[in-house]
Design a protein around this motif. Structure first.
Motif, short mmCIF file in Angstrom:
data_model
loop_
_atom_site.label_atom_id
_atom_site.label_comp_id
_atom_site.label_asym_id
_atom_site.label_seq_id
_atom_site.Cartn_x
_atom_site.Cartn_y
_atom_site.Cartn_z
N SER A 22 24.77 43.56 42.19
CA SER A 22 25.98 42.74 42.10
C SER A 22 26.38 42.29 43.49
CB SER A 22 27.28 43.51 41.42
OG SER A 22 27.70 44.63 42.33
N SER A 23 25.58 41.37 44.28
CA SER A 23 25.84 41.03 45.38
C SER A 23 25.66 41.72 46.34
CB SER A 23 27.10 39.95 45.45
OG SER A 23 27.15 39.05 44.52
N SER A 37 33.11 40.75 49.24
CA SER A 37 34.37 40.82 48.22
C SER A 37 34.09 40.97 47.02
CB SER A 37 35.06 39.39 48.22
OG SER A 37 34.85 38.54 49.47
N SER A 38 34.65 41.86 46.35
CA SER A 38 34.25 42.13 44.69
C SER A 38 35.76 42.34 43.96
CB SER A 38 33.63 43.68 45.03
OG SER A 38 33.42 44.08 43.64
N MET A 39 35.50 41.97 42.73
CA MET A 39 36.69 42.45 41.77
C MET A 39 36.02 43.32 40.69
SD MET A 39 38.87 39.11 41.63
CE MET A 39 39.37 38.24 43.07
N TYR A 40 36.55 44.17 39.89
CA TYR A 40 35.98 44.71 38.88
C TYR A 40 36.69 44.69 37.80
CZ TYR A 40 33.62 48.53 36.50
OH TYR A 40 33.10 49.36 35.44
N ASP A 41 38.17 45.07 37.51
CA ASP A 41 38.66 44.50 36.19
C ASP A 41 38.25 45.15 35.00
OD1 ASP A 41 40.45 43.37 34.38
OD2 ASP A 41 39.83 41.27 35.05
N THR A 42 38.94 46.25 34.37
CA THR A 42 38.71 46.45 32.89
C THR A 42 40.28 46.73 32.30
OG1 THR A 42 38.51 48.70 33.58
CG2 THR A 42 36.52 47.52 33.08
N SER A 46 40.17 44.75 27.51
CA SER A 46 38.79 44.93 27.65
C SER A 46 38.32 45.87 26.34
CB SER A 46 38.42 45.50 29.02
OG SER A 46 38.65 44.41 29.83
N LEU B 33 28.21 36.57 42.15
CA LEU B 33 27.71 36.98 40.90
C LEU B 33 29.19 37.06 40.07
CD1 LEU B 33 26.04 38.72 38.86
CD2 LEU B 33 27.16 40.87 39.78
N ILE B 57 40.68 37.08 35.88
CA ILE B 57 39.80 37.58 37.11
C ILE B 57 38.81 36.70 37.84
CG2 ILE B 57 38.34 38.65 35.74
CD1 ILE B 57 37.51 40.79 37.52
N GLY B 94 21.29 41.10 40.13
CA GLY B 94 22.47 40.46 40.31
C GLY B 94 22.77 39.93 41.54
N LYS B 109 29.97 37.59 47.17
CA LYS B 109 31.15 37.78 46.43
C LYS B 109 30.62 38.38 44.92
CE LYS B 109 34.27 34.13 48.09
NZ LYS B 109 33.38 33.78 49.13
N SER B 110 31.52 38.96 44.18
CA SER B 110 31.09 39.60 43.04
C SER B 110 32.21 39.68 42.21
CB SER B 110 30.43 40.86 43.12
OG SER B 110 30.64 41.71 42.15
N ARG B 111 32.13 39.52 41.02
CA ARG B 111 33.43 39.72 39.87
C ARG B 111 33.21 40.68 38.94
NH1 ARG B 111 37.63 35.40 40.95
NH2 ARG B 111 36.81 33.88 42.56
N ILE B 112 32.23 40.55 38.05
CA ILE B 112 32.04 41.55 36.50
C ILE B 112 33.38 41.60 35.94
CG2 ILE B 112 31.27 43.87 36.16
CD1 ILE B 112 29.94 44.00 38.60
N LYS B 113 33.64 42.56 34.84
CA LYS B 113 34.68 42.43 34.01
C LYS B 113 34.27 43.45 32.93
CE LYS B 113 38.18 40.07 31.20
NZ LYS B 113 38.70 41.40 31.31
N HIS B 114 33.28 43.65 31.79
CA HIS B 114 33.16 44.79 30.89
C HIS B 114 34.16 44.56 29.90
CE1 HIS B 114 29.91 46.71 32.99
NE2 HIS B 114 30.61 47.13 33.92
N ILE B 115 33.72 44.28 28.59
CA ILE B 115 34.58 44.19 27.30
C ILE B 115 33.63 44.92 26.33
CG2 ILE B 115 35.47 42.75 25.42
CD1 ILE B 115 35.79 40.48 27.49
#
Lengths: 66, 122
Positions: A22-23, A37-42, A46, B33, B57, B94, B109-115
């Motif tokens: 992831s980058s 920079s990174s964001m993860y968010d669950t 979700s 990503l 996000i 990734g 930069k990276s974001r992701i999420k997971h559902i």
């Protein structure tokens, strides 16, 4: 602020890394600027139990049955 | 003045999802990503069902640094070498980068999420 660096050589034996993901960056060398920079968010949406209305403009909207 | 990077052995098992293995110098890299990663019980679905626009996000702006702090630095390389004997890696995935050599600017930069969607126990 100003500072001076005296490099007498840099020697590393072994590097063992399972994964770079992831980058991310594994750099063996010089660099000037790094910005990561990174964001993860669950959030609650979700984790869904039971029936799901497919979001967005998925053309295959009608195909999903639970 | 940039130093030389020397690596004797490098083993990388896999390099996937627009990742880069670079041997040599570079000036700028800005990997990005997004991801989502849906885990769903007992149903088939495809990418269109989870568009990025649906989730804040992926549209929220990244925080930026206000101002670059003025900094004066001097690097004196008495021995301009970076030596690594061995690198042993399983995977680069990734939008990631593994580089032997110098890289001036990185803006990753990276974001992701997971559902996770589980079927109701009937």
């Amino acid at each position: 602020m100003n500072f001076t660096v005296h490099n007498q050589g840099l020697n590393v034996g072994n590097i063992q890394v399972t994964g770079v993901a992831s980058s991310s960056v594994l750099l063996i060398g010089d660099n000037e600027t790094i910005k990561l920079s990174s964001m993860y968010d669950t959030p609650p949406e979700s984790y869904i139990v039971g029936s799901v209305v497919p979001f967005g403009g998925g053309q295959s909207g009608g195909r999903i049955k639970l | 003045m940039i130093r030389n990077s020397n690596v004797t052995n490098i083993y990388i098992n896999a390099c996937s999802y627009s990742s880069i293995i670079q041997l040599g110098d570079a000036v700028r890299a800005d990997p990005y990503l997004r991801a989502i990663a849906v885990q769903r019980e007992g149903a088939f679905f495809d990418a269109e069902d989870f568009p990025y626009e649906e989730y804040s996000i992926f549209t929220r702006p990244f925080t930026e640094m206000e101002s670059i702090v003025p900094l004066s630095q001097a690097h004196i390389h008495h021995e301009p070498k970076i030596n690594v004997h061995a690198i042993d890696m399983e995977g680069v995935s990734g939008s990631s980068i593994v580089q032997v050599g110098s890289l001036k600017d990185i803006d990753a930069k990276s974001r992701i999420k997971h559902i996770r969607i589980l079927a109701r126990e009937t």
